[in-house]
Motif scaffolding. Structure first.
Motif, PDB file in Angstrom:
ATOM      1  N   LEU A 256      -2.908  13.995  -8.807  1.00  0.00           N
ATOM      2  CA  LEU A 256      -2.652  13.077  -7.742  1.00  0.00           C
ATOM      3  C   LEU A 256      -3.767  12.470  -7.362  1.00  0.00           C
ATOM      4  CD1 LEU A 256       0.255  15.244  -5.824  1.00  0.00           C
ATOM      5  CD2 LEU A 256       0.606  13.306  -7.691  1.00  0.00           C
ATOM      6  N   ARG A 257      -3.717  10.992  -6.709  1.00  0.00           N
ATOM      7  CA  ARG A 257      -2.268  10.320  -7.079  1.00  0.00           C
ATOM      8  C   ARG A 257      -2.681   9.404  -8.063  1.00  0.00           C
ATOM      9  NH1 ARG A 257      -4.277   5.320  -2.854  1.00  0.00           N
ATOM     10  NH2 ARG A 257      -6.316   5.879  -3.481  1.00  0.00           N
TER      11      ARG A 257
ATOM     12  N   ALA B 184      -3.991   1.133  -8.239  1.00  0.00           N
ATOM     13  CA  ALA B 184      -2.724   1.359  -8.346  1.00  0.00           C
ATOM     14  C   ALA B 184      -1.980   1.090  -6.884  1.00  0.00           C
ATOM     15  CB  ALA B 184      -2.676   2.541  -9.006  1.00  0.00           C
ATOM     16  N   PHE B 185      -2.518   1.843  -5.788  1.00  0.00           N
ATOM     17  CA  PHE B 185      -1.870   2.240  -4.773  1.00  0.00           C
ATOM     18  C   PHE B 185      -2.307   1.788  -3.486  1.00  0.00           C
ATOM     19  CE2 PHE B 185      -0.442   5.711  -7.631  1.00  0.00           C
ATOM     20  CZ  PHE B 185       0.506   5.290  -7.951  1.00  0.00           C
ATOM     21  N   GLY B 186      -3.575   0.951  -3.697  1.00  0.00           N
ATOM     22  CA  GLY B 186      -4.002   0.581  -2.284  1.00  0.00           C
ATOM     23  C   GLY B 186      -5.115   1.618  -1.769  1.00  0.00           C
ATOM     24  N   GLN B 187      -6.127   1.033  -1.010  1.00  0.00           N
ATOM     25  CA  GLN B 187      -7.029   1.974  -0.262  1.00  0.00           C
ATOM     26  C   GLN B 187      -6.532   2.954   0.385  1.00  0.00           C
ATOM     27  OE1 GLN B 187     -10.181  -0.903   1.016  1.00  0.00           O
ATOM     28  NE2 GLN B 187     -11.405   0.762   0.257  1.00  0.00           N
ATOM     29  N   LYS B 188      -6.783   4.175   0.656  1.00  0.00           N
ATOM     30  CA  LYS B 188      -6.634   5.192   1.448  1.00  0.00           C
ATOM     31  C   LYS B 188      -7.448   5.000   2.651  1.00  0.00           C
ATOM     32  CE  LYS B 188      -8.181   9.075  -1.301  1.00  0.00           C
ATOM     33  NZ  LYS B 188      -7.624   9.966  -2.180  1.00  0.00           N
ATOM     34  N   ASP B 189      -6.909   5.680   3.840  1.00  0.00           N
ATOM     35  CA  ASP B 189      -7.866   5.621   5.070  1.00  0.00           C
ATOM     36  C   ASP B 189      -8.728   6.886   5.058  1.00  0.00           C
ATOM     37  OD1 ASP B 189      -8.457   4.269   7.201  1.00  0.00           O
ATOM     38  OD2 ASP B 189      -7.079   5.393   8.669  1.00  0.00           O
TER      39      ASP B 189
ATOM     40  N   GLN C  34      -7.076  -6.953 -12.078  1.00  0.00           N
ATOM     41  CA  GLN C  34      -6.640  -6.016 -11.367  1.00  0.00           C
ATOM     42  C   GLN C  34      -6.388  -6.505  -9.778  1.00  0.00           C
ATOM     43  OE1 GLN C  34     -10.606  -4.034 -10.515  1.00  0.00           O
ATOM     44  NE2 GLN C  34     -10.516  -3.119 -12.547  1.00  0.00           N
TER      45      GLN C  34
ATOM     46  N   ARG D 223      -0.598  -1.324 -12.745  1.00  0.00           N
ATOM     47  CA  ARG D 223       0.256   0.207 -12.818  1.00  0.00           C
ATOM     48  C   ARG D 223       0.928   0.108 -14.409  1.00  0.00           C
ATOM     49  NH1 ARG D 223       1.866  -1.048  -7.210  1.00  0.00           N
ATOM     50  NH2 ARG D 223       3.499  -2.052  -7.990  1.00  0.00           N
TER      51      ARG D 223
ATOM     52  N   ASP E 141      -3.617  -7.985  -9.540  1.00  0.00           N
ATOM     53  CA  ASP E 141      -2.052  -7.684  -9.699  1.00  0.00           C
ATOM     54  C   ASP E 141      -1.914  -6.260  -9.760  1.00  0.00           C
ATOM     55  OD1 ASP E 141       0.562  -7.771 -10.032  1.00  0.00           O
ATOM     56  OD2 ASP E 141       0.580  -9.342 -11.537  1.00  0.00           O
ATOM     57  N   ARG E 142      -1.434  -5.635  -8.672  1.00  0.00           N
ATOM     58  CA  ARG E 142      -1.477  -4.272  -8.688  1.00  0.00           C
ATOM     59  C   ARG E 142      -0.236  -3.688  -9.640  1.00  0.00           C
ATOM     60  NH1 ARG E 142      -1.484  -2.267  -2.387  1.00  0.00           N
ATOM     61  NH2 ARG E 142      -3.685  -2.825  -2.068  1.00  0.00           N
TER      62      ARG E 142
ATOM     63  N   ASP F 185       0.820  -1.122   0.016  1.00  0.00           N
ATOM     64  CA  ASP F 185      -0.051  -0.112  -0.080  1.00  0.00           C
ATOM     65  C   ASP F 185       0.802   1.284  -0.104  1.00  0.00           C
ATOM     66  OD1 ASP F 185      -2.372  -1.432   0.171  1.00  0.00           O
ATOM     67  OD2 ASP F 185      -2.349  -1.485   2.320  1.00  0.00           O
ATOM     68  N   ASN F 186       0.460   2.319  -0.536  1.00  0.00           N
ATOM     69  CA  ASN F 186       1.269   3.569  -0.723  1.00  0.00           C
ATOM     70  C   ASN F 186       0.567   4.871  -0.119  1.00  0.00           C
ATOM     71  OD1 ASN F 186       3.419   2.603  -2.794  1.00  0.00           O
ATOM     72  ND2 ASN F 186       1.615   1.694  -3.603  1.00  0.00           N
TER      73      ASN F 186
ATOM     74  N   TYR G 200      -1.068  18.241   1.554  1.00  0.00           N
ATOM     75  CA  TYR G 200      -1.665  17.147   0.962  1.00  0.00           C
ATOM     76  C   TYR G 200      -1.233  15.781   1.475  1.00  0.00           C
ATOM     77  CZ  TYR G 200      -2.640  13.279  -2.518  1.00  0.00           C
ATOM     78  OH  TYR G 200      -3.103  12.457  -3.299  1.00  0.00           O
TER      79      TYR G 200
ATOM     80  N   THR H 231     -16.216  -5.736 -14.713  1.00  0.00           N
ATOM     81  CA  THR H 231     -15.540  -4.976 -13.866  1.00  0.00           C
ATOM     82  C   THR H 231     -16.129  -4.892 -12.442  1.00  0.00           C
ATOM     83  OG1 THR H 231     -16.983  -3.211 -13.987  1.00  0.00           O
ATOM     84  CG2 THR H 231     -15.532  -3.605 -15.814  1.00  0.00           C
ATOM     85  N   PRO H 232     -15.617  -4.030 -11.529  1.00  0.00           N
ATOM     86  CA  PRO H 232     -16.156  -3.947  -9.954  1.00  0.00           C
ATOM     87  C   PRO H 232     -17.396  -3.447 -10.197  1.00  0.00           C
ATOM     88  CG  PRO H 232     -13.550  -3.435 -10.024  1.00  0.00           C
ATOM     89  CD  PRO H 232     -14.156  -3.410 -11.642  1.00  0.00           C
ATOM     90  N   LEU H 233     -17.833  -2.850 -11.410  1.00  0.00           N
ATOM     91  CA  LEU H 233     -19.208  -2.006 -11.395  1.00  0.00           C
ATOM     92  C   LEU H 233     -20.032  -2.618 -12.594  1.00  0.00           C
ATOM     93  CD1 LEU H 233     -17.650   1.494 -10.492  1.00  0.00           C
ATOM     94  CD2 LEU H 233     -19.191   0.022  -8.929  1.00  0.00           C
TER      95      LEU H 233
ATOM     96  N   LEU I 111     -13.918   0.996 -14.114  1.00  0.00           N
ATOM     97  CA  LEU I 111     -12.889  -0.022 -13.525  1.00  0.00           C
ATOM     98  C   LEU I 111     -12.826  -0.037 -12.212  1.00  0.00           C
ATOM     99  CD1 LEU I 111     -10.362   1.738 -12.817  1.00  0.00           C
ATOM    100  CD2 LEU I 111      -9.519   1.494 -15.365  1.00  0.00           C
ATOM    101  N   GLY I 112     -13.700   1.039 -11.526  1.00  0.00           N
ATOM    102  CA  GLY I 112     -13.625   1.083 -10.136  1.00  0.00           C
ATOM    103  C   GLY I 112     -12.776   2.294  -9.880  1.00  0.00           C
TER     104      GLY I 112
ATOM    105  N   CYS J 282      -3.083   8.194   2.388  1.00  0.00           N
ATOM    106  CA  CYS J 282      -2.423   7.333   3.157  1.00  0.00           C
ATOM    107  C   CYS J 282      -3.172   6.390   3.545  1.00  0.00           C
ATOM    108  CB  CYS J 282      -1.410   7.750   4.352  1.00  0.00           C
ATOM    109  SG  CYS J 282       0.101   6.863   4.683  1.00  0.00           S
ATOM    110  N   PRO J 283      -2.731   4.973   3.593  1.00  0.00           N
ATOM    111  CA  PRO J 283      -3.538   4.112   4.196  1.00  0.00           C
ATOM    112  C   PRO J 283      -3.298   3.964   5.865  1.00  0.00           C
ATOM    113  CG  PRO J 283      -1.693   2.967   3.504  1.00  0.00           C
ATOM    114  CD  PRO J 283      -1.555   4.447   2.706  1.00  0.00           C
ATOM    115  N   SER J 284      -4.222   3.333   6.715  1.00  0.00           N
ATOM    116  CA  SER J 284      -4.109   3.055   7.874  1.00  0.00           C
ATOM    117  C   SER J 284      -2.470   2.855   8.324  1.00  0.00           C
ATOM    118  CB  SER J 284      -4.944   2.350   8.698  1.00  0.00           C
ATOM    119  OG  SER J 284      -4.499   1.903   9.915  1.00  0.00           O
TER     120      SER J 284
END
Lengths: 219, 219, 219, 219
Positions: D82-83, D214-219, D28, D35, D30-31, A100-101, A122, C62-64, D207-208, A125-127
């Motif tokens: 971004l991002r 690409a980067f993982g869920q953010k919090d 999807q 990317r 495979d991130r 995760d990024n 800005y 797709t997810p949607l 595609l969601g 970030c994930p947890s």
């Protein structure tokens, strides 16, 4: 809390050769090579950090049998300080491709008297709660930007179990500032520590402005 | 002459995670990831080898001063065994981007009785005389292919000062065969050493045929 | 059988900029950039070729929701002439990442009188029968090497439905030689066609020896 | 002012194959591939845009003679949102490796009622005055984020001569919104235009969330 400092530059390796290239004002004229060098250094730093992470055995079925191999227990969170950190982050992400990024921006707001303050604008970030965080910024000058980014991250996203700070070149002062201002188990991974800074807080001899060298001057 | 064996798999790092991926018959379905993993392993192996090379101090002018930094004294020659070695070679070349390169082809000519002999057909290489050679092949099964390639190279291009053999997975038998047949200072860099081989001399558990997995079956 | 010639250099694009860089003896000093340029040109050539291939609709979840999208019906076989073709092949493979691959070596055996003949030594390739073949070599000088490689391939691996020859720079003579010697539906994709050759059959102005520039001189 | 729309998806090429992969919820997972696909699409879009830029002849000295070749007159400025835009930007930067770069952050601030507004926080960009700007964001959903980013950029950094908007997948509504809100010569480069959006303004089938993928869920 003590900060462990891992200076890769103390042992000779191709890493030092890349340091020489990114410092060299002639080689710097090729932005693509500058970014590639930061990317390669990010990969090396990521690999060295990976030696300190936790692994667990997994059974894997090959076309010819079965193997028990150690795999990474948890991928670290890769957060970078914009914009200069991006090429370094690319290298880290090439190593930890399932991570995760996070991205955070901190900049120097200059005042007339050559003073400046760091502003965080800005953050995405994930947890981070109880996870391993790798926080990267290409240069560690005063250390203000790294520390303020880190403090913002733990306030908003939780306290990680361990933080690995990653920079390519730092100043002695920046290392000390980091040491004094980080309260959790932390390691600094770096390639060179220079002694001086200019009045404008650029590292000397350093390499100049890493963001400009990678991406061009901003207005 | 003794062969020094450096098995990267004995210490946990992300390298072992990549080993797990390239062994895994499910992950192998993605050829691009298979090649990327070999490339990343080539980079790690190249970096570890770089710690053993010679450096010399050079003065570098930065935009803000002058720095004395160690740079690589001589770039090693990177020679790979076709075709399976190519993705590994790509990774090594990403590390040593100014290196001279060689390519050699050796293949197993199968006979009816499951016996086979190794044939060297193609060789293109710079002079190796008194230089450092990194000779890479993805798998070290019987060791015949690596040894015959090496012998051909020194006959035609001169004897290097030191040879670093690079493989990702080997068999104990292959390592012994290499040990017995190399007469100059040599190091083997490898990620895993498996105990067995099939009657067709494939490593068990191994990963199958690395060339096919990277590039598709040949006719 | 007619050969269709697609000269990408006739329409301005960044491709021409890369041509300028690989021709330039100053820029050539950076081997990494030289290889990167060939890689980028391989990607562009692969993309342009992909416009001529066959696609079929596939349903994708797709997810949607659900989408109907054209996907490549069959991946072309990517075969390259060693060693100079490798960086170009890397670019093509980055485009067609699921392709089967072949490698063939052909070299100029020089005689005392500046004459030379082309020798094919090594060939590793999947079946080509009724498939689409992309055969790449960085330079198309006399055309002997490309034609002999092609003839060896169809003899040993079957006749493809269509062959796309890919080169970065060619000579008019080489293009004519190819035209006269290929008997199946064929397209030549190229970036520039120069008028002259030296007595040693190097293209003028050309760029010199592409293999040496990418990988260093061989002995 | 009219917006020219260039939908690469209308002509079959490997680009459509990549579109299929990034839409596919199985692929999807495979991130890294996700990317890589955005990166490859960024390269293709950059190449197609490069056909519309201005070139000038330059004399180049090759090892064997002199050549007159067209080179890019001015490198475009590459700015990304971004991002989610980062992997697309990487591809564009691989094409235009000498470009100046900008980064801007715009996000959806959600309210309780499923309404949201776009906030611009961070902007780092070179002067855009009379230059060519390529502004990229992976998805063009409502178009708010692209338009607000663009308006912020021209207010703070000057009005470019031409803007190329780059997205991979858009909605018809987003395209219309862009058309209505851009007052300078502009082209939209895109790979697919979907008809619908969810109540949360996600494109359907789309595609969601490209940033999360690409980067993982953010919090």
């Amino acid at each position: 809390m003590s900060l462990e400092v891992k200076n890769l530059g103390l042992e000779n390796s191709i890493f030092n050769h890349y340091i020489a290239e990114i410092r060299d004002s002639l080689v710097q004229k090729d932005r693509m090579r500058f970014r590639t060098n930061l990317n390669r250094m990010g990969q090396i730093l990521g690999y060295e950090i990976s030696k300190t992470l936790k692994y667990e055995e997994r059974e894997v079925i090959t076309p010819l049998g079965q193997a028990f191999v150690p795999v990474l227990k948890d991928f670290p969170v890769l957060t970078t300080v914009l914009r200069a950190g991006l090429p370094l982050h690319d290298g880290l992400l090439q190593v930890f491709d399932r991570s995760d990024n996070g991205f955070i921006s901190a900049y120097r707001m200059h005042h007339k008297d050559n003073e400046f303050e760091i502003k965080v604008e800005y953050a995405s970030c994930p947890s981070l709660y109880e996870r391993t965080l790798i926080l990267s910024d290409t240069m560690l000058a005063t250390g203000n930007s790294m520390v303020l980014s880190f403090q913002t991250l733990i306030e908003e996203y939780g306290t990680p179990e361990h933080v690995h700070f990653v920079s390519v070149i730092g100043s002695s002062e920046g290392v000390e500032y980091l040491r004094k201002n980080v309260e959790i188990p932390a390691t600094l991974w770096i390639g060179a520590i220079d002694e001086e800074m200019t009045a404008q807080s650029y590292i000397v001899p350093g390499l100049g402005d890493a963001g400009d060298l990678a991406f061009g001057q901003k207005d």
